[in-house]
Design an enzyme around this catalytic site. Sequence first.
Site, PDB file in Angstrom:
ATOM      1  N   HIS A 157       0.846  -1.198   0.000  1.00  0.00           N
ATOM      2  CA  HIS A 157       0.000   0.000   0.000  1.00  0.00           C
ATOM      3  C   HIS A 157       0.880   1.246   0.000  1.00  0.00           C
ATOM      4  O   HIS A 157       2.009   1.227   0.493  1.00  0.00           O
ATOM      5  CB  HIS A 157      -0.905   0.016   1.226  1.00  0.00           C
ATOM      6  CG  HIS A 157      -1.949  -1.041   1.215  1.00  0.00           C
ATOM      7  ND1 HIS A 157      -3.068  -0.979   2.017  1.00  0.00           N
ATOM      8  CD2 HIS A 157      -2.077  -2.198   0.516  1.00  0.00           C
ATOM      9  CE1 HIS A 157      -3.828  -2.031   1.797  1.00  0.00           C
ATOM     10  NE2 HIS A 157      -3.239  -2.794   0.902  1.00  0.00           N
TER      11      HIS A 157
ATOM     12  N   GLU B 239       0.873   3.922   1.778  1.00  0.00           N
ATOM     13  CA  GLU B 239       1.332   4.360   3.095  1.00  0.00           C
ATOM     14  C   GLU B 239       2.515   3.519   3.577  1.00  0.00           C
ATOM     15  O   GLU B 239       3.496   4.060   4.094  1.00  0.00           O
ATOM     16  CB  GLU B 239       0.201   4.253   4.135  1.00  0.00           C
ATOM     17  CG  GLU B 239      -1.016   5.080   3.794  1.00  0.00           C
ATOM     18  CD  GLU B 239      -2.099   4.295   3.054  1.00  0.00           C
ATOM     19  OE1 GLU B 239      -3.287   4.574   3.284  1.00  0.00           O
ATOM     20  OE2 GLU B 239      -1.760   3.405   2.238  1.00  0.00           O
TER      21      GLU B 239
ATOM     22  N   CYS C  11      -6.299   1.992   5.639  1.00  0.00           N
ATOM     23  CA  CYS C  11      -6.926   0.762   6.116  1.00  0.00           C
ATOM     24  C   CYS C  11      -6.354   0.400   7.497  1.00  0.00           C
ATOM     25  O   CYS C  11      -5.479   1.090   8.024  1.00  0.00           O
ATOM     26  CB  CYS C  11      -6.671  -0.372   5.118  1.00  0.00           C
ATOM     27  SG  CYS C  11      -4.948  -0.926   5.066  1.00  0.00           S
TER      28      CYS C  11
ATOM     29  N   CYS D 138      -2.466  -0.156   7.451  1.00  0.00           N
ATOM     30  CA  CYS D 138      -1.726   1.098   7.322  1.00  0.00           C
ATOM     31  C   CYS D 138      -1.861   1.964   8.568  1.00  0.00           C
ATOM     32  O   CYS D 138      -0.901   2.607   8.994  1.00  0.00           O
ATOM     33  CB  CYS D 138      -2.178   1.840   6.071  1.00  0.00           C
ATOM     34  SG  CYS D 138      -1.762   0.950   4.554  1.00  0.00           S
TER      35      CYS D 138
END
Length: 162
Positions: A65, A67, A95, A98
């Site tokens: 992801h 992040e 999410c 993260c």
Amino acid sequence: MTVRIPPEPPAGASWRSFMDVAFQEACKAAKMGESPIGAALFDTDGTFITSAHNQPISLNDPTGHAEILCLRKAAAINKNYRLTNTIMAVTLEPCLMCTGALVHARVQGVVFAAPDKRAGALVSNLDGHALPFTNHQIWTIEGVMGDECSALLKRFFLERRK
């Protein structure tokens, strides 16, 4: 524990200028066929540290992801896994994975554009920024460039469904 109040943007910067960098990363992800999500990390003085975009497909990595990749790059740059006195701008609400990484990295604040009603874990489905059992809490600001980032996501997924 009390969540810290979000500060004003650093002198000479704006939350939009932070989000512009994340948005450019999201556009890179879209061009690669990845979900168009971007992240950028700044210090609390407004100095850019690094940025990244979603790459779980191209990296064959479920943790790819924006992040997480941004945090990894910043930790390598700083030679420290603790990223205190930093602010992350991200185009979609983080999410659960993260959010956990942001807490463990000790990021001070998160500015995000679009809420994620399905998987968002900072404010939409969980108060991840203020979990009472963690020893670090994050301030949040939502909605910065929300319309633009939501439109990018909607366009991307509409085109994928064709």
